[in-house]
Every structure is written in C-alpha cells, then in structure tokens.
Design a protein around this motif. Structure first.
Motif, PDB file in Angstrom:
ATOM      1  N   SER A 179       0.729  -1.405  -0.160  1.00  0.00           N
ATOM      2  CA  SER A 179      -0.203  -0.067   0.183  1.00  0.00           C
ATOM      3  C   SER A 179       0.896   1.348  -0.065  1.00  0.00           C
ATOM      4  O   SER A 179       0.577   2.332  -0.628  1.00  0.00           O
ATOM      5  CB  SER A 179      -1.136  -0.032   1.048  1.00  0.00           C
ATOM      6  N   TYR A 231       0.961   3.768  -3.189  1.00  0.00           N
ATOM      7  CA  TYR A 231       0.519   5.279  -3.136  1.00  0.00           C
ATOM      8  C   TYR A 231       1.653   6.271  -3.364  1.00  0.00           C
ATOM      9  O   TYR A 231       1.527   7.103  -4.403  1.00  0.00           O
ATOM     10  CB  TYR A 231       0.456   5.615  -1.604  1.00  0.00           C
ATOM     11  N   HIS A 238       0.217   8.132  -6.652  1.00  0.00           N
ATOM     12  CA  HIS A 238      -0.631   9.587  -5.796  1.00  0.00           C
ATOM     13  C   HIS A 238      -0.886  10.745  -6.656  1.00  0.00           C
ATOM     14  O   HIS A 238      -1.753  11.447  -6.591  1.00  0.00           O
ATOM     15  CB  HIS A 238      -0.140   9.587  -4.496  1.00  0.00           C
ATOM     16  N   SER A 245      -6.232   8.682  -4.622  1.00  0.00           N
ATOM     17  CA  SER A 245      -5.093   8.375  -3.793  1.00  0.00           C
ATOM     18  C   SER A 245      -5.190   8.602  -2.188  1.00  0.00           C
ATOM     19  O   SER A 245      -4.616   8.020  -1.568  1.00  0.00           O
ATOM     20  CB  SER A 245      -3.973   9.221  -4.185  1.00  0.00           C
ATOM     21  N   ILE A 305      -5.790   5.376  -0.955  1.00  0.00           N
ATOM     22  CA  ILE A 305      -4.444   4.477  -0.665  1.00  0.00           C
ATOM     23  C   ILE A 305      -3.586   4.887   0.375  1.00  0.00           C
ATOM     24  O   ILE A 305      -3.403   3.848   1.165  1.00  0.00           O
ATOM     25  CB  ILE A 305      -3.720   4.556  -1.922  1.00  0.00           C
ATOM     26  N   MET A 306      -3.535   6.084   0.671  1.00  0.00           N
ATOM     27  CA  MET A 306      -2.959   6.584   1.886  1.00  0.00           C
ATOM     28  C   MET A 306      -3.418   6.222   2.861  1.00  0.00           C
ATOM     29  O   MET A 306      -2.875   5.637   4.130  1.00  0.00           O
ATOM     30  CB  MET A 306      -2.793   8.152   1.850  1.00  0.00           C
TER      31      MET A 306
END
Length: 281
Positions: free
Chosen positions: A121, A125, A129, A135, A138-139
C-alpha cells in the motif's frame, strides 16, 4: 553572484523523511499493540522501529517518484534543489523499506501477509498518488494496515474493535489527505470530504459504553474541537493556509488513537497526549 548555501545533510534527510510525523506512526503502533493485549515491550519497540523505517523509506520513495513533478512545480524540494542526488534517495528509500519489513516481521511478530499489504500500500501510494484522483484512499490503507499489523503482533484472534478502529483511522486519513492534496494542486476545497475526518467521533459511540462513555465523550470533544480549529484555516480564513490545517490534522492522528484506548490505563492516554504534542511542535 553569491551561491546559495547548502543545508546540512542531516536536515535534508529529515525533510525528505517528513520526520515530524513519526510520532503519529508510533501512536498507531501503540493503539494496535494495546488492543492486541500488550504483546511485550520488546515487540512494541520492534514495531515502532520497523514502522518508522517503513514510513521514512516510503517518504523517500515518494520524493523519488515525484522528482519529475517537483522539478517543474516544487523546485524547493531537496532533489530538484540539488541538496541530494535522486539515485541516493532511491537507494535510501528501498533500504529503509526492506529493513522496516524485516523489523516488523522478525522482531514485531507481524505475519508476512499483513506486513506485505502494508508495504504494498505504501509503494502503490508513492507510485500513483500524483496521477490517481482517489489516492487519499490508498494513503488511508497505509494507516489501516499499520494498525492491523500492530494488532497482529499479539498473535491473538482478530477482534471487531480492532477493525473498527482501523477503519475510523482510515476515514480520518481520507479527509486529511484530500485537504493535503490541495496544498500542491490548488483549487477549491469542498466541505463534504472533510466529513470523513469526524469518523473517529462515531467510533467513540461504538467502542466506549457503560462507565467509559463519558470519558469517551470528553476525549471526542477534545478531538472535535481540534478538528474545527484546524479546518478554520481553509474555510474561514481570508488567506487560506492549507499547511496549518494539514500539520494540525496530522498531529491529531494521536488524538484519534487516544479515542480508541479510552478505558485502558490512563498512563497510555498520557503517552498519546505526549505524542500529539511532539508531532505538533
């Protein structure tokens, strides 16, 4: 023409690693470790060390992936400013990520599957991102899997409250990252994504009941007041100051973790408070 003085190398490394946010990484480790049943202080130390290396390594790789973008739009960043070579940042990032993975797996007893999901992950990112509008999700996954990794270190069966805590943190990070993206991309900040930031307050109603209800409400009120204080810099100020909002909300991660451990030893809540102040100042 006078040549600009290069900053000390140690300062460049700290800037690249966004080390002011490391206390919030420790607070995530602490909350997962506590919910897992306190697996031993040595495990916590390994978790914090490994998570710190993963975070700093991820931040190094973030700048390495963004080097082209930064040369055009953010020339004050260390790589385009010439403070450090791009290949050096790539090397340091990969080494830190590898060592961090070893620390959480070998010393922190985190399963390979959870450790890999955390690492993947972070890397996803870093890589997308700037190009992927979602994004922030994902963060959020990075913090989600960090809390689960710390819980997994206990070796105890999965508990619902651990997942709810991780989801609440993820929601908070979604809102925070949405605001943070506007610092580099500009544009109007919509209000509705910021509602995600309030998700941990709902968590308090879910986790803290009985004799812990009012303590949970008190900590939630402190968190809510801090969120409102931070958001004023982007919604009420004539001169929008995204940096102040983002830096304050990042420190607030420790307050979110504090909401999750209401009812445990007050000493740990005090530690969360210290981590909040450390990240803030």
């Amino acid at each position: 023409m006078t040549q600009l003085q290069q900053p000390p190398k140690w300062r460049t490394l700290l800037i690249l690693g966004r080390t002011s946010n490391v206390p919030t990484v420790w607070s995530n480790c602490l909350v997962g470790w506590l919910m897992g049943g306190i697996a031993g202080m040595d495990v916590l130390i390994w978790l914090c060390l490994g998570a710190t290396l993963l975070y700093v390594g991820g931040m190094y790789l973030n700048d390495a992936f963004d080097a082209g973008f930064d040369r055009r739009f953010r020339q004050e960043r260390p790589i385009p400013a010439g403070h450090i070579a791009e290949k050096t940042v790539w090397l340091l990032g990969w080494v830190a990520m590898g060592l961090g993975f070893l620390c959480i797996g070998w010393g922190g007893n985190v399963s390979i599957s959870i450790g890999l999901m955390l690492v993947v992950s972070i890397l996803i990112y870093d890589a997308v991102h700037k190009h992927f509008p979602f994004s922030p999700v994902i963060m959020a996954a990075c913090r989600f899997f960090l809390i689960l990794a710390a819980f997994d270190a206990s070796g105890n069966p999965w508990q619902g409250f651990a997942l709810w805590t991780a989801f609440a943190m993820a929601a908070y990070i979604v809102g925070l990252t949405y605001v943070a993206k506007r610092e580099s991309t500009g544009g109007v900040i919509a209000f509705w994504p910021c509602l995600f930031i309030a998700a941990p307050i709902g968590l308090s109603f879910l986790l803290n009941n009985g004799r812990f209800f009012w303590m949970g409400m008190l900590v939630s009120l402190i968190l809510f007041a801090w969120i409102i204080w931070c958001l004023q810099f982007v919604f009420r100020s004539r001169n929008i100051q995204v940096f102040k909002t983002v830096s304050g909300l990042l420190a607030g991660i420790a307050l979110v973790d504090m909401v999750s451990i209401v009812g445990m030893d007050p000493l740990w809540m005090g530690v969360m408070g210290i981590l909040f102040l450390t990240a803030l100042f």
